[in-house]
Design a protein around this motif. Structure first.
Motif, PDB file in Angstrom:
ATOM      1  N   LYS A  74      -3.007   0.263   2.172  1.00 31.61           N
ATOM      2  CA  LYS A  74      -2.648  -1.080   1.740  1.00 31.61           C
ATOM      3  C   LYS A  74      -3.871  -1.992   1.747  1.00 31.61           C
ATOM      4  O   LYS A  74      -4.941  -1.620   2.194  1.00 31.61           O
ATOM      5  N   VAL A  75      -3.643  -3.214   1.259  1.00 29.99           N
ATOM      6  CA  VAL A  75      -4.649  -4.268   1.351  1.00 29.99           C
ATOM      7  C   VAL A  75      -3.944  -5.532   1.818  1.00 29.99           C
ATOM      8  O   VAL A  75      -2.765  -5.743   1.521  1.00 29.99           O
ATOM      9  N   PRO A  76      -4.627  -6.402   2.548  1.00 34.16           N
ATOM     10  CA  PRO A  76      -4.032  -7.705   2.876  1.00 34.16           C
ATOM     11  C   PRO A  76      -3.886  -8.546   1.617  1.00 34.16           C
ATOM     12  O   PRO A  76      -4.618  -8.359   0.641  1.00 34.16           O
ATOM     13  N   HIS A 132     -11.179   5.439  -3.170  1.00 35.33           N
ATOM     14  CA  HIS A 132      -9.891   5.685  -2.520  1.00 35.33           C
ATOM     15  C   HIS A 132      -9.616   4.637  -1.447  1.00 35.33           C
ATOM     16  O   HIS A 132     -10.489   4.342  -0.616  1.00 35.33           O
ATOM     17  N   LEU A 133      -8.405   4.099  -1.465  1.00 35.79           N
ATOM     18  CA  LEU A 133      -7.981   3.183  -0.415  1.00 35.79           C
ATOM     19  C   LEU A 133      -7.910   3.910   0.926  1.00 35.79           C
ATOM     20  O   LEU A 133      -7.562   5.092   0.985  1.00 35.79           O
ATOM     21  N   ALA A 151      -0.288  -2.386  -3.919  1.00 35.24           N
ATOM     22  CA  ALA A 151      -1.056  -2.039  -2.722  1.00 35.24           C
ATOM     23  C   ALA A 151      -0.942  -3.131  -1.666  1.00 35.24           C
ATOM     24  O   ALA A 151      -1.496  -2.989  -0.568  1.00 35.24           O
ATOM     25  N   CYS A 152      -0.226  -4.196  -1.970  1.00 36.11           N
ATOM     26  CA  CYS A 152      -0.098  -5.334  -1.062  1.00 36.11           C
ATOM     27  C   CYS A 152       0.582  -4.932   0.243  1.00 36.11           C
ATOM     28  O   CYS A 152       1.464  -4.064   0.270  1.00 36.11           O
ATOM     29  N   GLU A 153       0.195  -5.584   1.313  1.00 41.02           N
ATOM     30  CA  GLU A 153       0.775  -5.318   2.625  1.00 41.02           C
ATOM     31  C   GLU A 153       2.284  -5.551   2.656  1.00 41.02           C
ATOM     32  O   GLU A 153       2.971  -5.055   3.554  1.00 41.02           O
TER      33      GLU A 153
END
Length: 620
Positions: free
Chosen positions: A430-432, A366-367, A416-418
């Motif tokens: 999110k992810v960077p 899980h993020l 999921a990108c910032e």
């Protein structure tokens, strides 16, 4: 779903805790502006990445109404991806020191070939791309949904191709069904998540064709006796739509109508004898349907394995062809679709991790939210997200170790990108942007050790232009691997804004350079984009969106020069008169003849106009 028998024993054993890949170890680029360094590789040979485009994917359109403001899975997504691809190629060319045209003496024949090449990259890039490690193919490959073994392996039915036949019929009859009942989708299917038009089947079949073409090329170039062609890819990125990881065996969902990656895996198994498949899903949303398909395939393989152990074969009988074993690993937001409503079966599927028992190999992660990039890389990525590849390593170690029978896929969503829409990532998981570079690098290092470097990455989600362009740029740089020194500043916010200004489409459809003296990489990006984005979205066919009107324009006659009284004409069919000052009408075009100007205008229908009244932003 049909699977094949297996006679090989699955070894259920704990994987080694040793991490030979160094996955999770920090890259220099994750801690500062320094360039990336290599993780690990079984070979120092240069790798080649091929990008596959499929223009038929633009033919999947929303036709239920002209208002597409709430349609996020749109054809324009592919242009945003192409911007990122063009930027990545431009940056990699600079990093490789690729010669510019001005640095090379070009013959007249080469100039002519280059001029013709600018019309279209056709099926290959024709020398357009100067980077040694990348090439682009505009795929024309397609399949017939009702006559393809891999499609039937995933979406077939014991009683016939019921779902596939229905899918074709829904698309074929979409316009008629919209006219009759307001929607082309059958009752009970979510109308906001799914849409079709008559040409959607071309897009779906073309997407599958491009994925299978990429699989063929990657496997052919990495066999024991690979091709001597230098541009045969070990890695591929397939930019297609609609996405696939939410489509089950016979259940479309979440913009998806067939499962592209599952079909690609089936194609690798049926055509090339691939027995072990690793699917890594990095979309924001859990690929519940891919899990379901993988579970069924693994279950059937495991059942047949047990049966073959208990029932010895005939002395002279040929050994049964073993079924595939598939590892599915996902990093996703468990609070988002399809789990957002808290439905137990969906949440459980998105949270289950099982390694070996019942022949299943599943890992779900899980993020989490993060407060800084340092925390993301040093804690979340290193200690949690990189576990996905460690579990995949354990799966392969427990089933025979490295081999020529392994294929690695990435279900590559950029949502999921910032930089994704806040409405899409409303739970802040999110992810960077650098994640798409780093994860691709780590996956390639993993594949170099186990799968002869084979990686096929297939576009899934991602909906804002900035998320798609930045994610695609970072991802391609990661796939290229350690042969190119990458600077993560390439996709920082300042450079993304420059990129967006440089590639903003004009009315002609061509990108426009806003700066009088742009940076070389922006100029090169715009040049590349003008070739990659040749095909525009086909015009939407005219339909009777509103009932036709019977209103007509009034007839007008030219006023005599010596008359000071406005000409009064009657509207056809009316008994009243309306004064019309002809002198207020604009003058005739110079190309209009005198006789045409004097002749009275014939009655014309008013143009039909649709007004869309939307609520203020923030209101539903």
């Amino acid at each position: 779903m049909s699977t094949q028998a297996a006679d090989s024993t699955i070894k259920i054993e704990a994987g080694s805790e040793v991490d030979p890949l160094g996955i999770g170890a920090p890259l220099l680029s994750a801690q500062g502006p320094a360039e990336s360094v290599a993780l690990s590789s079984s070979s120092n040979a240069a790798t080649h990445v091929k990008i596959y485009l499929q223009d038929d994917c633009l033919r999947h359109r929303f036709i239920r109404s002209r208002d597409t403001s709430n349609v996020v899975e749109r054809p324009e997504r592919l242009r945003a991806v192409k911007i990122g691809l063009a930027a990545a190629i431009a940056r990699i060319e600079e990093a490789e020191g690729a010669p510019k045209p001005s640095d090379v003496k070009i013959s007249v024949e080469d100039e002519l070939a280059a001029a013709l090449g600018k019309m279209d990259i056709a099926t290959t890039d024709g020398g357009l791309i100067r980077a040694r490690s990348i090439s682009v193919t505009r795929s024309s490959a397609t399949v017939d949904l009702l006559d393809n073994a891999a499609v039937k392996y995933v979406h077939g039915d014991i009683d016939g191709d019921v779902y596939l036949q229905n899918l074709k019929a829904w698309a074929r009859d979409s316009e008629d069904n919209i006219t009759k009942k307001g929607s082309e989708m059958p009752d009970g299917m979510p109308p906001l998540d799914l849409y079709l038009c008559p040409s959607s089947i071309d897009a779906i079949q073309g997407a599958i064709g491009a994925v299978c073409q990429a699989v063929d090329a990657v496997i052919a170039s990495t066999r024991v006796n690979p091709s001597d062609v230098a541009t045969d890819p070990q890695r591929a990125f397939v930019a297609v739509r609609p996405p696939g990881h939410h489509c089950g065996e016979d259940t479309p969902s979440g913009f998806c109508f067939v499962n592209n990656v599952a079909i690609g895996a089936a194609h690798a198994h049926l055509k090339h004898g691939i027995q072990r498949v690793v699917i890594l899903d990095i979309d924001l949303h859990h690929g519940k349907s891919t899990v379901s398909i993988v579970w069924q395939i693994n279950e059937e393989t495991y059942r047949q394995t047990l049966e073959s152990e208990q029932s010895p074969s005939e002395p002279n009988a040929l050994p049964a062809t073993p079924g595939p074993q598939i590892f599915y690993g996902s990093i996703h937001d468990v609070l988002s679709f399809p789990c957002e409503d808290g439905k137990a079966s969906f949440v459980q599927a998105a949270s289950t991790s099982i390694h070996g028992p019942h022949g299943q190999h599943i890992e779900n992660i899980h993020l989490q939210t993060y407060s800084s990039e340092t925390y993301f890389w040093d804690v979340l990525y290193k200690e949690q997200y990189s576990v996905l590849l460690k579990r995949a390593s354990q799966f392969l170690d427990s089933t025979g170790g490295p081999g020529d029978d392994i294929m690695v896929f990435i279900s590559c969503g950029f949502d999921a990108c910032e930089h994704e829409y806040p409405s899409m990532s409303r739970h802040n998981r999110k992810v960077p942007t650098g994640f798409y570079h780093r994860f691709a690098r780590d996956t390639c290092a993993f594949s170099d050790v186990y799968a002869r470097g084979r990686v096929v990455s297939v576009l899934e989600g991602g909906y804002s232009d900035r998320a798609l362009s930045s994610g695609a740029m970072a991802h391609i740089c990661g796939l290229v691997g350690e042969t190119v020194r990458v600077d993560e500043k390439w996709w920082d916010l300042e450079n993304l804004i420059k990129l967006e200004k440089a590639t903003k489409a004009r009315k002609s459809g061509r990108p426009s350079l806003a700066s009088a003296d742009p940076e070389p990489w922006l100029t090169r990006t715009s040049e590349l984009l003008s070739h990659l984005d040749v095909y525009r979205t086909p015009p939407q066919p005219s339909r009777n969106w509103v009932p036709p009107t019977s209103r007509t324009l009034r007839e007008r006659k030219k006023v005599p020069r010596n008359s000071s009284t406005p000409e009064v004409v009657c509207q056809p069919g009316k008994g009243t008169q309306t004064p019309v000052s002809v002198s207020s009408i604009s003058s005739t075009s110079p190309s209009t003849s005198e006789s045409e100007a004097v002749s009275p205008l014939t009655a014309k229908k008013l143009p039909r106009v649709i007004l869309h009244v939307r609520p203020p932003e923030g209101m539903s």
